[in-house]
Write an enzyme that holds these catalytic residues in place. Structure first.
Site, PDB file in Angstrom:
ATOM      1  N   SER A 143       1.128   4.132  -2.948  1.00 33.97           N
ATOM      2  CA  SER A 143       0.894   5.561  -2.700  1.00 33.97           C
ATOM      3  C   SER A 143       2.056   6.404  -3.193  1.00 33.97           C
ATOM      4  O   SER A 143       1.865   7.501  -3.734  1.00 33.97           O
ATOM      5  CB  SER A 143       0.628   5.809  -1.212  1.00 33.97           C
ATOM      6  OG  SER A 143       1.795   5.628  -0.427  1.00 33.97           O
ATOM      7  N   LYS A 144       3.266   5.905  -3.030  1.00 37.04           N
ATOM      8  CA  LYS A 144       4.430   6.658  -3.486  1.00 37.04           C
ATOM      9  C   LYS A 144       4.612   6.550  -5.003  1.00 37.04           C
ATOM     10  O   LYS A 144       5.153   7.460  -5.649  1.00 37.04           O
ATOM     11  CB  LYS A 144       5.680   6.178  -2.757  1.00 37.04           C
ATOM     12  CG  LYS A 144       5.756   6.633  -1.299  1.00 37.04           C
ATOM     13  CD  LYS A 144       5.831   8.147  -1.192  1.00 37.04           C
ATOM     14  CE  LYS A 144       6.160   8.621   0.201  1.00 37.04           C
ATOM     15  NZ  LYS A 144       6.304  10.094   0.297  1.00 37.04           N
ATOM     16  N   ALA A 163       0.838  -1.206   0.000  1.00 35.10           N
ATOM     17  CA  ALA A 163       0.000   0.000   0.000  1.00 35.10           C
ATOM     18  C   ALA A 163       0.869   1.250   0.000  1.00 35.10           C
ATOM     19  O   ALA A 163       0.583   2.221  -0.711  1.00 35.10           O
ATOM     20  CB  ALA A 163      -0.930  -0.014   1.214  1.00 35.10           C
ATOM     21  N   TYR A 164       1.926   1.227   0.790  1.00 32.41           N
ATOM     22  CA  TYR A 164       2.851   2.365   0.820  1.00 32.41           C
ATOM     23  C   TYR A 164       3.508   2.543  -0.547  1.00 32.41           C
ATOM     24  O   TYR A 164       3.593   3.669  -1.070  1.00 32.41           O
ATOM     25  CB  TYR A 164       3.907   2.132   1.892  1.00 32.41           C
ATOM     26  CG  TYR A 164       5.011   3.167   1.890  1.00 32.41           C
ATOM     27  CD1 TYR A 164       4.795   4.435   2.416  1.00 32.41           C
ATOM     28  CD2 TYR A 164       6.275   2.869   1.373  1.00 32.41           C
ATOM     29  CE1 TYR A 164       5.807   5.390   2.420  1.00 32.41           C
ATOM     30  CE2 TYR A 164       7.286   3.817   1.373  1.00 32.41           C
ATOM     31  CZ  TYR A 164       7.042   5.076   1.900  1.00 32.41           C
ATOM     32  OH  TYR A 164       8.048   6.017   1.894  1.00 32.41           O
ATOM     33  N   ALA A 165       3.976   1.449  -1.138  1.00 29.36           N
ATOM     34  CA  ALA A 165       4.622   1.525  -2.445  1.00 29.36           C
ATOM     35  C   ALA A 165       3.672   2.101  -3.490  1.00 29.36           C
ATOM     36  O   ALA A 165       4.064   2.924  -4.322  1.00 29.36           O
ATOM     37  CB  ALA A 165       5.115   0.144  -2.873  1.00 29.36           C
TER      38      ALA A 165
END
Length: 235
Positions: A156-157, A152-154
């Site tokens: 978003s970035k 999820a972080y990847a």
């Protein structure tokens, strides 16, 4: 000798955090006036630039709300650069992540960069300042294999990276240059506490990351736009 940002006004989102603070320190050393938005009603007690006349803290600014962001940027008609270090990190292994966690990361990382970039661009175009926008993406956005356990972080970035390249193309005729840095693990107190057994020497120092950001935001950068600059240290 005047600094390369002498007389320039620069917004730094996330300016109360570790990376944002390092960016502000280098900007004011180069003569810039920094405007730092925060969602708080009052200045954080530990804000290191309290009393610094080159740093203006704008309170009650919700970076995930378009109306709030637009009003904030509209009050800075002499804006030269907008640097977007606001964001968050979270691990979310498969089976533990969920729609709520994904939405929160997209809002904190992608939505804030989107809203701030667009608002800053409108001010720069109206003022014909040919300014600079610098986003902060991350290594997992450029190398998703490094995003295992943090999909999820990847994602978003990665949205921040895509935004950067698309905006650079859209704004090229207006003279606004849009770039991003993509750090791997930053050497912050929080990361040291979370990973006490890591080799900190391999991480990216805050000063090194800040210098890369200033290079992209500088008036001396007259050609680079649409770049996603990897800052990986020795990791």
């Amino acid at each position: 000798m005047a600094g390369k940002f002498e007389g320039k006004t620069v917004v730094v989102t996330g300016g109360t955090g570790a990376l944002g603070g390092a960016v502000i320190a280098q900007l004011i050393a180069e003569g810039a006036t920094c405007v730092v938005p925060t969602g708080r009603a009052t200045a954080p007690k530990d804000f290191p630039f309290a009393g610094e006349n080159k740093v203006k803290l704008a309170t009650n600014v919700d970076l995930a709300d378009a109306t709030s962001v637009d009003a904030f940027y509209a009050a800075i008609p002499d804006l030269w650069a907008s640097i977007h270090a606001a964001g968050t990190f979270a691990m979310s292994p498969v089976g533990e992540d969920n729609a709520k966690a994904f939405a929160e990361l997209m809002q904190a990382n992608a939505a804030t960069a989107f809203l701030c970039s667009h608002a800053a661009a409108r001010v720069m175009i109206a003022a014909k300042t040919a300014g600079r926008i610098v986003n902060v993406t991350a290594r997992p956005a450029l190398d998703p294999r490094k995003g295992a356990g943090m999909s999820a972080y990847a994602a978003s970035k990665a949205a921040v990276a895509g935004l950067t390249v698309a905006l650079a193309e859209e704004l090229k005729d207006d003279g606004v240059l849009v770039n991003a840095v993509a750090p791997s693990t930053l050497d912050t107190p929080t990361n040291r506490k979370a990973m006490p057994k890591a080799d900190f020497a391999k991480w990216v120092s805050l000063d090194a990351a800040a210098r890369a950001i200033l290079d992209l935001a500088s008036p001396r950068n007259t050609a680079m736009s649409g770049a996603l600059v990897p800052i990986y240290g020795r990791a």
